[in-house]
Design a protein around this motif. Structure first.
Motif, PDB file in Angstrom:
ATOM      1  N   GLY A 108      16.165   4.821 -30.948  1.00 33.01           N
ATOM      2  CA  GLY A 108      14.914   5.552 -31.067  1.00 33.01           C
ATOM      3  C   GLY A 108      14.297   5.458 -32.443  1.00 33.01           C
ATOM      4  N   PRO A 109      13.060   5.932 -32.585  1.00 35.42           N
ATOM      5  CA  PRO A 109      12.339   5.841 -33.864  1.00 35.42           C
ATOM      6  C   PRO A 109      12.993   6.626 -35.000  1.00 35.42           C
ATOM      7  N   GLU A 110      13.662   7.736 -34.676  1.00 39.11           N
ATOM      8  CA  GLU A 110      14.337   8.517 -35.729  1.00 39.11           C
ATOM      9  C   GLU A 110      15.428   7.695 -36.399  1.00 39.11           C
ATOM     10  N   CYS A 111      16.162   6.943 -35.587  1.00 40.52           N
ATOM     11  CA  CYS A 111      17.248   6.118 -36.119  1.00 40.52           C
ATOM     12  C   CYS A 111      16.688   5.021 -37.013  1.00 40.52           C
ATOM     13  N   LEU A 112      15.663   4.340 -36.552  1.00 39.58           N
ATOM     14  CA  LEU A 112      15.052   3.274 -37.350  1.00 39.58           C
ATOM     15  C   LEU A 112      14.495   3.823 -38.652  1.00 39.58           C
ATOM     16  N   GLU A 113      13.868   4.978 -38.582  1.00 38.98           N
ATOM     17  CA  GLU A 113      13.311   5.605 -39.791  1.00 38.98           C
ATOM     18  C   GLU A 113      14.422   5.934 -40.785  1.00 38.98           C
ATOM     19  N   ALA A 114      15.534   6.471 -40.283  1.00 39.54           N
ATOM     20  CA  ALA A 114      16.655   6.821 -41.164  1.00 39.54           C
ATOM     21  C   ALA A 114      17.219   5.581 -41.841  1.00 39.54           C
ATOM     22  N   ILE A 115      17.379   4.512 -41.077  1.00 35.46           N
ATOM     23  CA  ILE A 115      17.947   3.276 -41.640  1.00 35.46           C
ATOM     24  C   ILE A 115      16.998   2.671 -42.673  1.00 35.46           C
ATOM     25  N   LYS A 116      15.711   2.662 -42.365  1.00 40.44           N
ATOM     26  CA  LYS A 116      14.758   2.105 -43.330  1.00 40.44           C
ATOM     27  C   LYS A 116      14.728   2.925 -44.619  1.00 40.44           C
ATOM     28  N   LYS A 117      14.898   4.227 -44.488  1.00 43.57           N
ATOM     29  CA  LYS A 117      14.922   5.083 -45.677  1.00 43.57           C
ATOM     30  C   LYS A 117      16.169   4.815 -46.518  1.00 43.57           C
ATOM     31  N   LEU A 118      17.302   4.578 -45.855  1.00 40.41           N
ATOM     32  CA  LEU A 118      18.557   4.322 -46.569  1.00 40.41           C
ATOM     33  C   LEU A 118      18.592   2.927 -47.183  1.00 40.41           C
ATOM     34  N   GLN A 119      17.867   1.979 -46.598  1.00 39.50           N
ATOM     35  CA  GLN A 119      17.820   0.593 -47.070  1.00 39.50           C
ATOM     36  C   GLN A 119      19.232   0.019 -47.297  1.00 39.50           C
ATOM     37  N   PRO A 120      20.050  -0.031 -46.242  1.00 42.04           N
ATOM     38  CA  PRO A 120      21.425  -0.522 -46.407  1.00 42.04           C
ATOM     39  C   PRO A 120      21.494  -2.037 -46.531  1.00 42.04           C
ATOM     40  N   GLY A 121      22.649  -2.502 -46.989  1.00 43.48           N
ATOM     41  CA  GLY A 121      22.924  -3.937 -47.005  1.00 43.48           C
ATOM     42  C   GLY A 121      23.496  -4.403 -45.693  1.00 43.48           C
ATOM     43  N   VAL A 122      24.022  -3.459 -44.886  1.00 40.38           N
ATOM     44  CA  VAL A 122      24.591  -3.789 -43.582  1.00 40.38           C
ATOM     45  C   VAL A 122      24.617  -2.539 -42.717  1.00 40.38           C
ATOM     46  N   VAL A 123      24.413  -2.735 -41.418  1.00 41.87           N
ATOM     47  CA  VAL A 123      24.554  -1.669 -40.423  1.00 41.87           C
ATOM     48  C   VAL A 123      25.659  -2.079 -39.469  1.00 41.87           C
ATOM     49  N   LEU A 124      26.599  -1.169 -39.220  1.00 42.59           N
ATOM     50  CA  LEU A 124      27.661  -1.392 -38.244  1.00 42.59           C
ATOM     51  C   LEU A 124      27.473  -0.421 -37.091  1.00 42.59           C
ATOM     52  N   LEU A 125      27.338  -0.948 -35.879  1.00 39.96           N
ATOM     53  CA  LEU A 125      27.270  -0.111 -34.686  1.00 39.96           C
ATOM     54  C   LEU A 125      28.679   0.101 -34.156  1.00 39.96           C
ATOM     55  N   ASN A 126      28.954   1.313 -33.689  1.00 39.49           N
ATOM     56  CA  ASN A 126      30.290   1.606 -33.158  1.00 39.49           C
ATOM     57  C   ASN A 126      30.169   2.716 -32.118  1.00 39.49           C
ATOM     58  N   GLY A 127      30.135   2.320 -30.840  1.00 40.59           N
ATOM     59  CA  GLY A 127      30.098   3.304 -29.776  1.00 40.59           C
ATOM     60  C   GLY A 127      28.782   4.043 -29.671  1.00 40.59           C
TER      61      GLY A 127
END
Length: 259
Positions: A108-127
């Motif tokens: 959802g958009p909340e998740c994308l917004e949170a990730i863009k705000k954090l600006q990580p070098g990597v995202v790991l999905l788990n469950g």
């Protein structure tokens, strides 16, 4: 936040669970702090209706029965899980001060917004929920997935269980792979094979697999942050699996002793 800091930030997107926190804490200890984006799990009704649309109501109800039985098994076999956690030195709860961002859905958009705000070098999905092609296209960094099964042979659900019941115990293991719009179809980065121990069941396989998978998660995250991701070809056929139906699970358990 400086660019050098943001490029080393790690985000894990998950629906939660003891096996997830075991991996998050291992990554924290060996690579660096992890920001967790925690989605609200789908309700039983949502799961049932979604599976009924894809596989029909008979299979969906049968799978729900196994899920309920597995959850009951976790309570009845809590002492086994506690021994496993102690023996493997797993830390299965979020630590004090753990940065956790709650969202309704990983897709959802909340998740994308949170990730863009954090600006990580990597995202790991788990469950967590599958991410759409559009969502993936907007991610600011590589997106990896931890999968409790050997891909592409055991994509989908309960990869360890299906390897055992298929007479393929050498492929009881886990995979870290790149994420694409398919179900566990992305390029394989790391794999590790292990084995269940006495007393393990479908209720504890995830913990057992997490115990012997911490190293490949750390390695894959480190490679992503260093810009050195390299895929491998396991040379296996591809198949997607689902939760076993309650009648298959009980019959197979009685016949083979694999629970």
């Amino acid at each position: 936040m400086a660019a050098s800091e943001s490029s080393t930030r790690i985000v894990v997107v998950t629906g939660g669970g003891q096996h997830v926190w075991a991996i998050v804490n291992a990554i924290t200890d060996r690579v660096g702090p992890v920001s967790v984006v925690l989605e609200t799990p789908e309700s039983k009704k949502q799961l049932l209706c979604g599976r009924a649309r894809r596989q029909g109501w008979i299979s969906a109800v049968g799978q729900l029965g196994t899920m309920v039985l597995s959850r009951l098994g976790k309570r009845l076999l809590a002492s086994h899980a506690a021994r496993l956690i102690a023996e493997e030195k797993l830390e299965v709860e979020p630590r004090r001060g753990q940065e956790t961002i709650h969202v309704a859905s990983a897709n959802g958009p909340e998740c994308l917004e949170a990730i863009k705000k954090l600006q990580p070098g990597v995202v790991l999905l788990n469950g967590c929920r599958l991410l759409s092609k559009g969502m993936l296209a907007r991610m600011p960094c590589p997106v990896l997935n931890y999968h409790a099964g050997i891909t592409p042979k055991y994509r989908g659900m309960n990869g360890g269980y299906w390897a055992l019941t298929s007479g393929d115990p050498q492929n009881f293991g886990t995979t870290v792979h790149l994420v694409d719009a398919g179900v566990d179809t992305g390029g394989v980065l790391k794999q590790v094979h292990g084995q269940p121990k006495r007393g393990d069941t479908i209720s504890s396989y995830a913990l057992r697999q997490a115990a012997f998978s911490r190293d490949i998660c750390v390695e894959a995250i480190s490679d992503a942050l260093a810009g050195k991701l390299t895929t491998i070809d396991p040379g296996l056929p591809s198949q997607q699996w689902y939760h076993p139906t309650i009648w298959f699970y009980l019959w197979t358990g009685l016949r083979t002793g694999i629970w």
